[in-house]
Write a protein that holds these residues in place. Structure first.
Motif, PDB file in Angstrom:
ATOM      1  N   ALA A 108       1.602 -14.164  28.226  1.00 18.61           N
ATOM      2  CA  ALA A 108       2.470 -14.686  27.170  1.00 18.61           C
ATOM      3  C   ALA A 108       3.931 -14.405  27.505  1.00 18.61           C
ATOM      4  CB  ALA A 108       2.117 -14.038  25.838  1.00 18.61           C
ATOM      5  N   PRO A 109       4.870 -15.265  27.036  1.00 18.51           N
ATOM      6  CA  PRO A 109       6.293 -15.002  27.263  1.00 18.51           C
ATOM      7  C   PRO A 109       6.685 -13.636  26.726  1.00 18.51           C
ATOM      8  CG  PRO A 109       5.952 -17.216  26.397  1.00 18.51           C
ATOM      9  CD  PRO A 109       4.634 -16.513  26.314  1.00 18.51           C
ATOM     10  N   ALA A 110       7.540 -12.940  27.466  1.00 17.37           N
ATOM     11  CA  ALA A 110       7.873 -11.557  27.119  1.00 17.37           C
ATOM     12  C   ALA A 110       8.559 -11.441  25.767  1.00 17.37           C
ATOM     13  CB  ALA A 110       8.754 -10.951  28.212  1.00 17.37           C
ATOM     14  N   LYS A 111       9.213 -12.507  25.303  1.00 21.58           N
ATOM     15  CA  LYS A 111       9.972 -12.385  24.060  1.00 21.58           C
ATOM     16  C   LYS A 111       9.099 -12.508  22.817  1.00 21.58           C
ATOM     17  CE  LYS A 111      11.281 -17.273  23.698  1.00 21.58           C
ATOM     18  NZ  LYS A 111      12.426 -18.192  23.552  1.00 21.58           N
ATOM     19  N   TRP A 112       7.815 -12.887  22.975  1.00 22.87           N
ATOM     20  CA  TRP A 112       6.957 -13.054  21.813  1.00 22.87           C
ATOM     21  C   TRP A 112       5.992 -11.885  21.670  1.00 22.87           C
ATOM     22  CZ3 TRP A 112       9.342 -16.276  19.108  1.00 22.87           C
ATOM     23  CH2 TRP A 112       9.847 -17.469  19.608  1.00 22.87           C
ATOM     24  N   GLU A 113       5.623 -11.621  20.417  1.00 27.18           N
ATOM     25  CA  GLU A 113       4.547 -10.687  20.116  1.00 27.18           C
ATOM     26  C   GLU A 113       3.551 -11.410  19.220  1.00 27.18           C
ATOM     27  OE1 GLU A 113       6.338  -6.273  19.994  1.00 27.18           O
ATOM     28  OE2 GLU A 113       7.451  -7.675  18.748  1.00 27.18           O
ATOM     29  N   TRP A 114       2.290 -11.008  19.327  1.00 30.28           N
ATOM     30  CA  TRP A 114       1.224 -11.676  18.593  1.00 30.28           C
ATOM     31  C   TRP A 114       0.548 -10.681  17.655  1.00 30.28           C
ATOM     32  CZ3 TRP A 114       0.430 -16.898  19.261  1.00 30.28           C
ATOM     33  CH2 TRP A 114       1.041 -17.481  20.376  1.00 30.28           C
ATOM     34  N   VAL A 115       0.250 -11.140  16.450  1.00 31.12           N
ATOM     35  CA  VAL A 115      -0.432 -10.318  15.454  1.00 31.12           C
ATOM     36  C   VAL A 115      -1.622 -11.104  14.920  1.00 31.12           C
ATOM     37  CG1 VAL A 115      -0.261  -9.191  13.206  1.00 31.12           C
ATOM     38  CG2 VAL A 115       1.673  -9.098  14.791  1.00 31.12           C
ATOM     39  N   GLU A 116      -2.814 -10.496  14.999  1.00 33.51           N
ATOM     40  CA  GLU A 116      -3.999 -11.122  14.420  1.00 33.51           C
ATOM     41  C   GLU A 116      -4.317 -10.443  13.095  1.00 33.51           C
ATOM     42  OE1 GLU A 116      -8.691 -12.237  15.298  1.00 33.51           O
ATOM     43  OE2 GLU A 116      -7.684 -10.713  16.515  1.00 33.51           O
ATOM     44  N   LEU A 117      -4.481 -11.241  12.055  1.00 32.50           N
ATOM     45  CA  LEU A 117      -4.838 -10.728  10.745  1.00 32.50           C
ATOM     46  C   LEU A 117      -6.351 -10.639  10.605  1.00 32.50           C
ATOM     47  CD1 LEU A 117      -2.300 -12.775   8.576  1.00 32.50           C
ATOM     48  CD2 LEU A 117      -1.977 -10.549   9.679  1.00 32.50           C
ATOM     49  N   THR A 166      -8.100 -12.053   8.603  1.00 31.84           N
ATOM     50  CA  THR A 166      -8.639 -13.370   8.253  1.00 31.84           C
ATOM     51  C   THR A 166      -8.891 -14.229   9.481  1.00 31.84           C
ATOM     52  OG1 THR A 166      -6.385 -14.226   7.996  1.00 31.84           O
ATOM     53  CG2 THR A 166      -7.477 -13.351   6.027  1.00 31.84           C
ATOM     54  N   GLY A 167      -8.484 -13.744  10.678  1.00 30.41           N
ATOM     55  CA  GLY A 167      -8.626 -14.523  11.890  1.00 30.41           C
ATOM     56  C   GLY A 167      -7.394 -15.327  12.240  1.00 30.41           C
ATOM     57  N   GLU A 168      -6.367 -15.308  11.384  1.00 31.53           N
ATOM     58  CA  GLU A 168      -5.132 -16.042  11.651  1.00 31.53           C
ATOM     59  C   GLU A 168      -4.247 -15.263  12.622  1.00 31.53           C
ATOM     60  OE1 GLU A 168      -3.939 -18.141   7.563  1.00 31.53           O
ATOM     61  OE2 GLU A 168      -4.535 -16.043   7.304  1.00 31.53           O
ATOM     62  N   TRP A 169      -3.459 -16.014  13.419  1.00 31.73           N
ATOM     63  CA  TRP A 169      -2.545 -15.415  14.383  1.00 31.73           C
ATOM     64  C   TRP A 169      -1.108 -15.744  14.004  1.00 31.73           C
ATOM     65  CZ3 TRP A 169      -3.730 -12.241  18.489  1.00 31.73           C
ATOM     66  CH2 TRP A 169      -5.081 -12.135  18.826  1.00 31.73           C
ATOM     67  N   LEU A 170      -0.212 -14.774  14.207  1.00 33.60           N
ATOM     68  CA  LEU A 170       1.216 -14.962  13.987  1.00 33.60           C
ATOM     69  C   LEU A 170       1.953 -14.702  15.289  1.00 33.60           C
ATOM     70  CD1 LEU A 170       1.694 -13.061  10.592  1.00 33.60           C
ATOM     71  CD2 LEU A 170       1.367 -15.516  10.925  1.00 33.60           C
ATOM     72  N   LYS A 171       2.932 -15.557  15.595  1.00 35.62           N
ATOM     73  CA  LYS A 171       3.754 -15.394  16.794  1.00 35.62           C
ATOM     74  C   LYS A 171       5.189 -15.122  16.373  1.00 35.62           C
ATOM     75  CE  LYS A 171       5.500 -18.816  19.106  1.00 35.62           C
ATOM     76  NZ  LYS A 171       5.718 -20.013  19.953  1.00 35.62           N
ATOM     77  N   GLY A 172       5.788 -14.072  16.926  1.00 37.89           N
ATOM     78  CA  GLY A 172       7.160 -13.737  16.579  1.00 37.89           C
ATOM     79  C   GLY A 172       7.549 -12.387  17.144  1.00 37.89           C
ATOM     80  N   THR A 173       8.217 -11.576  16.312  1.00 36.78           N
ATOM     81  CA  THR A 173       8.703 -10.264  16.747  1.00 36.78           C
ATOM     82  C   THR A 173       8.371  -9.219  15.698  1.00 36.78           C
ATOM     83  OG1 THR A 173      10.553 -11.299  17.914  1.00 36.78           O
ATOM     84  CG2 THR A 173      10.720  -8.941  17.479  1.00 36.78           C
ATOM     85  N   ILE A 174       7.770  -8.116  16.128  1.00 34.26           N
ATOM     86  CA  ILE A 174       7.536  -6.976  15.241  1.00 34.26           C
ATOM     87  C   ILE A 174       8.836  -6.180  15.162  1.00 34.26           C
ATOM     88  CG2 ILE A 174       6.211  -4.869  14.861  1.00 34.26           C
ATOM     89  CD1 ILE A 174       3.932  -6.135  16.449  1.00 34.26           C
ATOM     90  N   ASN A 231       3.481  -0.437   6.481  1.00 37.20           N
ATOM     91  CA  ASN A 231       3.873  -1.837   6.381  1.00 37.20           C
ATOM     92  C   ASN A 231       4.526  -2.283   7.684  1.00 37.20           C
ATOM     93  OD1 ASN A 231       3.648  -3.022   3.413  1.00 37.20           O
ATOM     94  ND2 ASN A 231       4.206  -0.863   3.238  1.00 37.20           N
ATOM     95  N   MET A 232       4.285  -3.539   8.036  1.00 34.94           N
ATOM     96  CA  MET A 232       4.893  -4.136   9.222  1.00 34.94           C
ATOM     97  C   MET A 232       5.895  -5.196   8.793  1.00 34.94           C
ATOM     98  SD  MET A 232       3.165  -6.605  12.143  1.00 34.94           S
ATOM     99  CE  MET A 232       2.134  -5.327  12.870  1.00 34.94           C
ATOM    100  N   GLU A 233       7.111  -5.116   9.367  1.00 37.46           N
ATOM    101  CA  GLU A 233       8.089  -6.186   9.199  1.00 37.46           C
ATOM    102  C   GLU A 233       7.988  -7.100  10.413  1.00 37.46           C
ATOM    103  OE1 GLU A 233      12.073  -5.125   8.296  1.00 37.46           O
ATOM    104  OE2 GLU A 233      11.499  -3.589   6.835  1.00 37.46           O
ATOM    105  N   PHE A 234       7.683  -8.370  10.158  1.00 39.25           N
ATOM    106  CA  PHE A 234       7.440  -9.326  11.232  1.00 39.25           C
ATOM    107  C   PHE A 234       8.410 -10.490  11.082  1.00 39.25           C
ATOM    108  CE2 PHE A 234       5.209 -12.803  13.374  1.00 39.25           C
ATOM    109  CZ  PHE A 234       4.811 -12.188  14.553  1.00 39.25           C
ATOM    110  N   ILE A 243       8.893 -11.361   7.240  1.00 39.92           N
ATOM    111  CA  ILE A 243       7.861 -11.170   6.222  1.00 39.92           C
ATOM    112  C   ILE A 243       7.307  -9.761   6.352  1.00 39.92           C
ATOM    113  CG2 ILE A 243       7.231 -13.606   6.115  1.00 39.92           C
ATOM    114  CD1 ILE A 243       4.854 -12.998   7.900  1.00 39.92           C
ATOM    115  N   GLU A 244       6.667  -9.290   5.304  1.00 40.78           N
ATOM    116  CA  GLU A 244       6.088  -7.949   5.282  1.00 40.78           C
ATOM    117  C   GLU A 244       4.574  -8.056   5.195  1.00 40.78           C
ATOM    118  OE1 GLU A 244       6.266  -4.432   2.114  1.00 40.78           O
ATOM    119  OE2 GLU A 244       8.173  -4.824   3.088  1.00 40.78           O
TER     120      GLU A 244
END
Length: 404
Positions: A77-86, A88-96, A103-106, A114-115
């Protein structure tokens, strides 16, 4: 003099406490969890509650019972992205941005910041270096991945494994000192002409350090104004405070300092060094609120006095302060700060200050704002000509801010 002795004794107690905090040990991964608030394990979902086997590897590409292949983020994956799996099976792409207080700020391009409750996070993938804070004051720096029950970190000494329930927080970056600092510079100008030619210039600056345990913040407020080329506004204030977190939301204040000067309030210089304690009630993406209590020594030098008043006033003092930051929307932020200071034993010297600031983001680094700065001097001292300054001062300013 007895009050000053008590102040010195209180300072000594805090210094001894500060010196006795254990140093971070990044290699001890077997220490038992302490009483600090750690992140939650993910809540069981229908899928993983019936599966007793270990979580599958992304390379194996397992399938759901329906036959649909399960998706994983690309291995490269590109170095600037981070991935979070919830869960529920959903994935989020962005920055932690940070993980603290369970709590996580994403930060996402689509959702902004978002929190997320850590109990809703199944796993994370990252290719950036971060600082991981575990129980018993342990710091580990490296590229980490959070799974449902472990934190796996690639460090300079090799791969480290820690139980997820021992993780307290994650600070973005590798603790390079420069990366821990952020700041804001604000400038405002107002002018009137006609019967009265009035020009007022306002300057504000904020510099903040946010580390795993140590937080430092400095603020500057300055105003100067002239009417028909005659100065009628001239004041400035500098605040400095260091916060040392020793237990979850509780922190010591090993050092605080305030400088204040207002010629038209007959205050040439006022110094307030001190120590204290504080508590962080909220630290979330949309709301931050903390309360401080400080024991101070204050020294005030007046511009001039009558024969009945000494030119310098010295005493111990006690102050309580509240600092709140609230995101009304993703682009509008409200800052509210209030401080009350009581001189001891001269209790008639009760000073107060309230600052209300509204920021509206224009771009990621530029915003416009309005500030109301109210100060009240409990016992103003008459100048040599017998004029007693007003107790209350209110300054309203509008300006443009640059974040860096």
């Amino acid at each position: 003099m007895n009050v000053l002795k008590i102040f010195k004794l209180f300072s000594l107690i805090l210094i001894v406490t500060f010196a006795g905090i254990p140093s971070a040990d990044a290699t001890n991964s077997t220490a038992a969890p302490g009483d600090e608030q750690t992140v939650s394990l993910p809540e069981k979902t229908k899928e993983n509650s019936t599966d007793t086997k270990p979580a599958p590897s992304p390379i194996s590409m397992p399938s759901f019972e329906s036959g649909a292949p399960r998706w994983y983020p690309p291995k490269m994956a590109p170095a600037k992205w981070e991935w979070v799996e919830l869960t529920t099976g959903e994935w989020l792409k962005g920055t932690i941005k940070v993980i603290r207080h369970d709590n996580m700020e994403f930060d996402s391009d689509n959702f902004d910041t978002i929190e997320i409750d850590m109990k809703d996070v199944l796993q994370t993938y990252s290719s950036t270096v971060n600082t991981f804070v575990f129980t018993n004051q342990r710091l580990v720096i490296g590229v980490g991945r959070i799974t449902k029950d472990q934190v796996i970190i690639d460090t300079a000494a090799g791969k480290m494994y820690y139980p997820r329930q021992q993780l307290i927080s994650v600070v973005v970056g590798d603790r390079t000192e420069f990366k821990l600092w952020t700041g804001t510079l604000t400038a405002g100008v107002s002018s009137t002409s006609g019967n009265t030619n009035q020009t007022t210039v306002n300057l504000q600056a904020n510099l903040k350090r946010r580390g795993a345990f140590l937080r430092i913040e400095t603020n500057y407020y300055g105003n100067i104004g002239t009417t028909n080329d005659v100065t009628n506004v001239q004041n400035q204030q500098v605040n400095l405070q260091a916060d040392l977190f020793i237990y979850d939301r509780f922190y010591l204040i090993p050092a605080s300092f305030e400088f204040y000067s207002d010629i038209f309030s007959n205050i040439d210089t006022r110094y307030k060094p001190g120590v204290g304690v504080g508590y962080q009630f909220f630290e979330r993406s949309e709301l931050e609120w903390q309360v401080n209590a400080n024991l101070l020594y204050q020294r005030v030098r007046y511009v001039s006095t009558t024969g009945n008043e000494p030119p310098v006033f010295e005493s111990a003092a006690f102050s309580i302060g509240s600092d709140l930051k609230y995101d009304i929307t993703s682009d509008i932020t409200l800052h509210a700060n209030y401080t009350i200071t009581l001189a001891v034993p001269a209790t008639s010297y009760l000073d107060q200050q309230g600052i209300l600031k509204l920021d509206v983001d224009i771009t990621k680094h530029v915003s416009v704002n309005s500030t109301a700065n109210w100060t009240r001097i409990g016992n103003p001292i008459a100048s040599s000509d017998g004029v007693v300054p007003d107790k209350n001062d209110l300054i309203l300013t509008f300006g443009v801010s640059l974040d860096f």
